[in-house]
Design a protein around this motif. Structure first.
Motif, PDB file in Angstrom:
ATOM      1  N   VAL A 270     -23.029  -5.667  23.035  1.00 27.95           N
ATOM      2  CA  VAL A 270     -22.628  -4.914  22.480  1.00 27.95           C
ATOM      3  C   VAL A 270     -21.275  -4.889  23.552  1.00 27.95           C
ATOM      4  O   VAL A 270     -20.534  -4.238  23.325  1.00 27.95           O
ATOM      5  CB  VAL A 270     -23.524  -3.547  22.660  1.00 27.95           C
ATOM      6  N   ALA A 271     -21.825  -4.898  25.097  1.00 30.96           N
ATOM      7  CA  ALA A 271     -20.331  -4.770  26.021  1.00 30.96           C
ATOM      8  C   ALA A 271     -19.218  -5.856  25.449  1.00 30.96           C
ATOM      9  O   ALA A 271     -18.354  -5.487  26.034  1.00 30.96           O
ATOM     10  CB  ALA A 271     -21.514  -5.050  27.369  1.00 30.96           C
TER      11      ALA A 271
ATOM     12  N   SER B 100     -27.473 -16.843  29.032  1.00 31.13           N
ATOM     13  CA  SER B 100     -26.614 -17.688  29.779  1.00 31.13           C
ATOM     14  C   SER B 100     -26.715 -17.151  31.182  1.00 31.13           C
ATOM     15  O   SER B 100     -26.381 -15.559  31.002  1.00 31.13           O
ATOM     16  CB  SER B 100     -25.365 -18.430  29.721  1.00 31.13           C
ATOM     17  N   GLY B 101     -27.432 -18.217  32.150  1.00 34.86           N
ATOM     18  CA  GLY B 101     -27.011 -17.092  33.340  1.00 34.86           C
ATOM     19  C   GLY B 101     -25.879 -17.683  34.576  1.00 34.86           C
ATOM     20  O   GLY B 101     -25.908 -18.138  35.899  1.00 34.86           O
ATOM     21  N   HIS B 102     -24.351 -18.076  33.823  1.00 33.94           N
ATOM     22  CA  HIS B 102     -23.803 -19.244  33.893  1.00 33.94           C
ATOM     23  C   HIS B 102     -22.553 -18.880  33.439  1.00 33.94           C
ATOM     24  O   HIS B 102     -21.719 -19.093  32.862  1.00 33.94           O
ATOM     25  CB  HIS B 102     -23.882 -20.397  33.869  1.00 33.94           C
TER      26      HIS B 102
ATOM     27  N   ALA C 227      -9.357 -10.846  25.630  1.00 36.05           N
ATOM     28  CA  ALA C 227     -10.387 -10.420  25.115  1.00 36.05           C
ATOM     29  C   ALA C 227     -11.849 -11.148  24.561  1.00 36.05           C
ATOM     30  O   ALA C 227     -12.279 -10.346  25.001  1.00 36.05           O
ATOM     31  CB  ALA C 227     -10.062  -9.473  24.194  1.00 36.05           C
ATOM     32  N   ALA C 228     -11.367 -12.359  24.294  1.00 35.54           N
ATOM     33  CA  ALA C 228     -12.001 -13.059  23.318  1.00 35.54           C
ATOM     34  C   ALA C 228     -13.303 -14.164  24.482  1.00 35.54           C
ATOM     35  O   ALA C 228     -14.271 -14.524  24.615  1.00 35.54           O
ATOM     36  CB  ALA C 228     -11.226 -14.248  22.761  1.00 35.54           C
ATOM     37  N   VAL C 229     -12.367 -14.554  26.225  1.00 34.87           N
ATOM     38  CA  VAL C 229     -13.244 -15.020  27.286  1.00 34.87           C
ATOM     39  C   VAL C 229     -13.924 -13.645  27.551  1.00 34.87           C
ATOM     40  O   VAL C 229     -15.791 -13.890  27.234  1.00 34.87           O
ATOM     41  CB  VAL C 229     -12.559 -14.980  28.162  1.00 34.87           C
TER      42      VAL C 229
ATOM     43  N   VAL D 227     -21.597 -11.731  25.302  1.00 35.78           N
ATOM     44  CA  VAL D 227     -22.575 -12.427  24.201  1.00 35.78           C
ATOM     45  C   VAL D 227     -23.760 -13.898  24.934  1.00 35.78           C
ATOM     46  O   VAL D 227     -24.571 -13.988  24.583  1.00 35.78           O
ATOM     47  CB  VAL D 227     -21.278 -12.807  22.677  1.00 35.78           C
ATOM     48  N   ALA D 228     -23.006 -14.710  25.508  1.00 37.82           N
ATOM     49  CA  ALA D 228     -23.803 -16.243  26.185  1.00 37.82           C
ATOM     50  C   ALA D 228     -24.868 -14.984  26.651  1.00 37.82           C
ATOM     51  O   ALA D 228     -25.999 -15.998  26.988  1.00 37.82           O
ATOM     52  CB  ALA D 228     -22.533 -16.642  27.098  1.00 37.82           C
TER      53      ALA D 228
END
Length: 156
Positions: free
Chosen positions: A86-87, A118-120, A104-106, A112-113
């Motif tokens: 959501v963030a 994902s922790g990277h 914005a997409a980045v 979302v990752a």
């Protein structure tokens, strides 16, 4: 294997079929100028809508044959992951008007990752930048469609 379909799975499948039908109907409403020879503004909506319809019909068939294979209902919600997704969507909404599509997409990709475990974040930002920049350049250079350059407009 279950002999009777679960109502929830059939309902989800029917909802997706309805969404595909709505998408197909809305695609017919997109105005197409006669200047387009073959590829116009409806090509990708048609592809996406028909793909959704085919997949949702396959899902419905699976649900009617006894339920989704290998999927057991999950009773708990991972609120932490949901909050990250959501963030990401909210970041996209907040940034696309000022910073533009790529940034914005980045931000959305990184959030979302993270929501998917994902922790990277640096690696995710680099992947998101490559994919979103390629998408932006494809729309801008190949299709001539401005999807919101933002501050990138003067740089590229």
């Amino acid at each position: 294997m279950r002999l009777h379909p679960r109502r929830g799975e059939v309902a989800v499948s029917l909802g997706l079929v309805a969404l595909a039908a709505l998408s197909l109907w809305q695609t017919t409403m997109i105005p197409v100028s006669p200047i387009y020879a073959r590829v116009g503004p409806t090509l990708f909506p048609w592809i996406a809508s028909l793909g959704l319809l085919v997949l949702s019909l396959l899902l419905l068939a699976e649900a009617l044959r006894g339920g989704f294979v290998g999927v057991e209902p999950q009773l708990s919600i991972d609120w932490h992951s949901l909050a990250w997704v959501v963030a990401g969507l909210l970041a996209n909404l907040a940034l696309i008007g000022t910073l533009g599509f790529v940034f914005a997409a980045v931000a959305t990709f990184v959030c979302v990752a993270r929501g998917f475990g994902s922790g990277h974040p640096l690696r995710d930002a680099l992947i998101g930048a490559v994919v979103s920049l390629a998408a932006y350049l494809g729309f801008d250079r190949l299709l001539g469609v401005n999807i919101g350059a933002g501050i990138l407009e003067g740089l590229v």
